[in-house]
Design a protein around this motif. Structure first.
Motif, PDB file in Angstrom:
ATOM      1  N   GLY A 218      -6.334 -19.750   2.905  1.00  0.00           N
ATOM      2  CA  GLY A 218      -5.084 -19.170   2.429  1.00  0.00           C
ATOM      3  C   GLY A 218      -3.978 -20.164   2.153  1.00  0.00           C
ATOM      4  O   GLY A 218      -2.938 -19.798   1.610  1.00  0.00           O
ATOM      5  N   SER A 219      -4.175 -21.441   2.500  1.00  0.00           N
ATOM      6  CA  SER A 219      -3.154 -22.458   2.286  1.00  0.00           C
ATOM      7  C   SER A 219      -3.093 -22.841   0.805  1.00  0.00           C
ATOM      8  O   SER A 219      -4.054 -22.616   0.060  1.00  0.00           O
ATOM      9  N   PRO A 220      -1.974 -23.443   0.341  1.00  0.00           N
ATOM     10  CA  PRO A 220      -1.899 -23.881  -1.070  1.00  0.00           C
ATOM     11  C   PRO A 220      -3.014 -24.846  -1.444  1.00  0.00           C
ATOM     12  O   PRO A 220      -3.535 -24.797  -2.558  1.00  0.00           O
ATOM     13  N   GLU A 221      -3.391 -25.728  -0.504  1.00  0.00           N
ATOM     14  CA  GLU A 221      -4.444 -26.677  -0.833  1.00  0.00           C
ATOM     15  C   GLU A 221      -5.804 -25.990  -0.980  1.00  0.00           C
ATOM     16  O   GLU A 221      -6.607 -26.359  -1.841  1.00  0.00           O
ATOM     17  N   SER A 222      -6.068 -24.974  -0.146  1.00  0.00           N
ATOM     18  CA  SER A 222      -7.351 -24.281  -0.288  1.00  0.00           C
ATOM     19  C   SER A 222      -7.360 -23.400  -1.538  1.00  0.00           C
ATOM     20  O   SER A 222      -8.413 -23.191  -2.151  1.00  0.00           O
ATOM     21  N   GLN A 223      -6.193 -22.914  -1.954  1.00  0.00           N
ATOM     22  CA  GLN A 223      -6.119 -22.147  -3.204  1.00  0.00           C
ATOM     23  C   GLN A 223      -6.438 -23.041  -4.396  1.00  0.00           C
ATOM     24  O   GLN A 223      -7.180 -22.646  -5.305  1.00  0.00           O
ATOM     25  N   ALA A 224      -5.868 -24.255  -4.408  1.00  0.00           N
ATOM     26  CA  ALA A 224      -6.158 -25.198  -5.491  1.00  0.00           C
ATOM     27  C   ALA A 224      -7.642 -25.563  -5.485  1.00  0.00           C
ATOM     28  O   ALA A 224      -8.277 -25.663  -6.546  1.00  0.00           O
ATOM     29  N   ALA A 225      -8.210 -25.773  -4.288  1.00  0.00           N
ATOM     30  CA  ALA A 225      -9.623 -26.113  -4.181  1.00  0.00           C
ATOM     31  C   ALA A 225     -10.500 -24.966  -4.682  1.00  0.00           C
ATOM     32  O   ALA A 225     -11.535 -25.192  -5.333  1.00  0.00           O
ATOM     33  N   THR A 226     -10.084 -23.734  -4.399  1.00  0.00           N
ATOM     34  CA  THR A 226     -10.853 -22.569  -4.836  1.00  0.00           C
ATOM     35  C   THR A 226     -10.877 -22.462  -6.356  1.00  0.00           C
ATOM     36  O   THR A 226     -11.922 -22.187  -6.961  1.00  0.00           O
ATOM     37  N   GLU A 227      -9.728 -22.690  -6.995  1.00  0.00           N
ATOM     38  CA  GLU A 227      -9.687 -22.637  -8.460  1.00  0.00           C
ATOM     39  C   GLU A 227     -10.537 -23.767  -9.060  1.00  0.00           C
ATOM     40  O   GLU A 227     -11.251 -23.566 -10.048  1.00  0.00           O
ATOM     41  N   TRP A 228     -10.447 -24.967  -8.475  1.00  0.00           N
ATOM     42  CA  TRP A 228     -11.265 -26.081  -8.978  1.00  0.00           C
ATOM     43  C   TRP A 228     -12.750 -25.748  -8.814  1.00  0.00           C
ATOM     44  O   TRP A 228     -13.554 -26.002  -9.722  1.00  0.00           O
ATOM     45  N   ALA A 229     -13.095 -25.186  -7.662  1.00  0.00           N
ATOM     46  CA  ALA A 229     -14.495 -24.851  -7.394  1.00  0.00           C
ATOM     47  C   ALA A 229     -15.012 -23.825  -8.396  1.00  0.00           C
ATOM     48  O   ALA A 229     -16.167 -23.892  -8.832  1.00  0.00           O
ATOM     49  N   ALA A 230     -14.168 -22.863  -8.781  1.00  0.00           N
ATOM     50  CA  ALA A 230     -14.578 -21.860  -9.762  1.00  0.00           C
ATOM     51  C   ALA A 230     -14.815 -22.510 -11.126  1.00  0.00           C
ATOM     52  O   ALA A 230     -15.787 -22.177 -11.825  1.00  0.00           O
ATOM     53  N   ARG A 231     -13.930 -23.432 -11.509  1.00  0.00           N
ATOM     54  CA  ARG A 231     -14.130 -24.128 -12.786  1.00  0.00           C
ATOM     55  C   ARG A 231     -15.411 -24.957 -12.756  1.00  0.00           C
ATOM     56  O   ARG A 231     -16.164 -25.004 -13.733  1.00  0.00           O
ATOM     57  N   GLU A 232     -15.671 -25.608 -11.623  1.00  0.00           N
ATOM     58  CA  GLU A 232     -16.880 -26.428 -11.509  1.00  0.00           C
ATOM     59  C   GLU A 232     -18.132 -25.554 -11.510  1.00  0.00           C
ATOM     60  O   GLU A 232     -19.152 -25.919 -12.115  1.00  0.00           O
ATOM     61  N   ALA A 233     -18.060 -24.415 -10.836  1.00  0.00           N
ATOM     62  CA  ALA A 233     -19.207 -23.500 -10.829  1.00  0.00           C
ATOM     63  C   ALA A 233     -19.524 -23.035 -12.250  1.00  0.00           C
ATOM     64  O   ALA A 233     -20.698 -22.899 -12.627  1.00  0.00           O
ATOM     65  N   LYS A 234     -18.488 -22.803 -13.044  1.00  0.00           N
ATOM     66  CA  LYS A 234     -18.715 -22.379 -14.428  1.00  0.00           C
ATOM     67  C   LYS A 234     -19.335 -23.511 -15.243  1.00  0.00           C
ATOM     68  O   LYS A 234     -20.258 -23.280 -16.042  1.00  0.00           O
ATOM     69  N   LEU A 235     -18.841 -24.752 -15.051  1.00  0.00           N
ATOM     70  CA  LEU A 235     -19.422 -25.891 -15.753  1.00  0.00           C
ATOM     71  C   LEU A 235     -20.899 -26.063 -15.414  1.00  0.00           C
ATOM     72  O   LEU A 235     -21.714 -26.418 -16.272  1.00  0.00           O
ATOM     73  N   ARG A 236     -21.240 -25.819 -14.153  1.00  0.00           N
ATOM     74  CA  ARG A 236     -22.609 -26.035 -13.680  1.00  0.00           C
ATOM     75  C   ARG A 236     -23.487 -24.785 -13.811  1.00  0.00           C
ATOM     76  O   ARG A 236     -24.689 -24.861 -13.549  1.00  0.00           O
ATOM     77  N   ASP A 237     -22.867 -23.634 -14.156  1.00  0.00           N
ATOM     78  CA  ASP A 237     -23.592 -22.364 -14.206  1.00  0.00           C
ATOM     79  C   ASP A 237     -24.237 -22.079 -12.854  1.00  0.00           C
ATOM     80  O   ASP A 237     -25.431 -21.754 -12.758  1.00  0.00           O
TER      81      ASP A 237
END
Length: 283
Positions: free
Chosen positions: A11-30
């Motif tokens: 729930g922290s700002p840093e984990s929110q940023a990490a979550t969005e990055w992880a979603a973008r990476e998951a999409k890149l990697r399918d």
């Protein structure tokens, strides 16, 4: 090759940023994405305090990750998002979960106020030190547009090409897992790969070209920029991160009397890097 992406969410700002990055990476990697929230044991005196007991923690750990998952599915269509709840120490459980799932681990960290670099907390340090899988550290405030070049009129845009991927290469003891991770990241982003290295006894350009030749053949679409520098490796690698979408470094797995650690070079890189950092462990 990871089979999934997992990210620690608190729930922290840093984990929110990490979550969005992880979603973008998951999409890149399918690949599927799993949000992992860890409920740490609550000391007895704390459980007796108003609004601080285990019921409150469980309410947060049940509701918030589900809401984040729903938002990610809307913002990143096509990404399969799951939620998992664990109990215990996040510094131990997150890397263990990544190892069992053969997953890329994504962690959040606070940025240094007014400066580049990460303020790496104890959870992130412990997770990095115990990780047997590649792990990426993302600072609070990191946005998708930060990974891209300016558009033709000088405005940051996700429609513009990705910034280069930077590989901090140990030319004395290179490891295939580190080099492969960097080439694959550059290929997925259609970005050039800047290979930055500095050694007391640097290899000749011909030797380095020979070292990278198999990778260049395997990834012909990746433009390679070789940057040999004198002096400390961490200094030059972090300088290159100023204009990078991702910085990739290796971490040799070592056991010491005080337990696992990330090593001085990686520690320095994390303190100074200006972009997400992928730490790839190897023996």
């Amino acid at each position: 090759m990871p089979r999934a992406v997992i990210v620690g969410l608190d729930g922290s700002p840093e984990s929110q940023a990490a979550t969005e990055w992880a979603a973008r990476e998951a999409k890149l990697r399918d690949l599927p994405l799993t949000l992992v929230s860890v409920l740490e044991p609550v000391p007895e005196p704390v459980t007796q305090a108003p609004l601080m007991g285990p019921e409150t923690s469980r309410h947060w750990i049940d509701r918030i990750p589900r809401e984040y998952a729903e938002g990610l599915r809307l913002r990143h269509p096509g990404v399969t998002v799951g939620v998992r709840r664990l109990s215990g120490s996040p510094g131990d459980l997150l890397p263990r979960r990544a190892r069992e799932d053969e997953a890329l681990l994504v962690l959040g960290s606070r940025g240094l106020s007014g400066l580049t670099g990460f303020l790496v907390g104890s959870v992130a340090l412990a997770a990095l030190a115990h990780a047997g899988q590649p792990a990426v550290l993302v600072r609070a405030g990191e946005q998708a547009v930060d990974e891209h070049l300016m558009d033709p009129v000088g405005i940051p845009s996700t429609a513009a090409p990705y910034r280069p991927v930077v590989l901090g290469l140990d030319t004395v003891n290179p490891h295939d897992a580190v080099v492969a991770f960097a080439f694959e990241a550059a290929a997925r982003r259609s970005a050039p790969l800047r290979v930055v290295h500095a050694d007391p006894d640097p290899r000749s350009p011909a030797e380095l070209a020979g070292m990278l030749r198999p990778w260049a053949r395997a990834f012909p679409q990746v433009a390679i920029v070789d940057e040999a520098r004198s002096g400390g490796a961490a200094q030059h690698v972090t300088a290159a991160s100023q204009d990078a979408s991702l910085l990739v470094v290796g971490r040799r797995i070592r056991r010491t009397p005080i337990g696992p650690h990330i090593g001085p070079v990686v520690h320095t890189v994390l303190r100074r890097a200006a972009c997400p950092v992928a730490v790839v462990p190897h023996h």
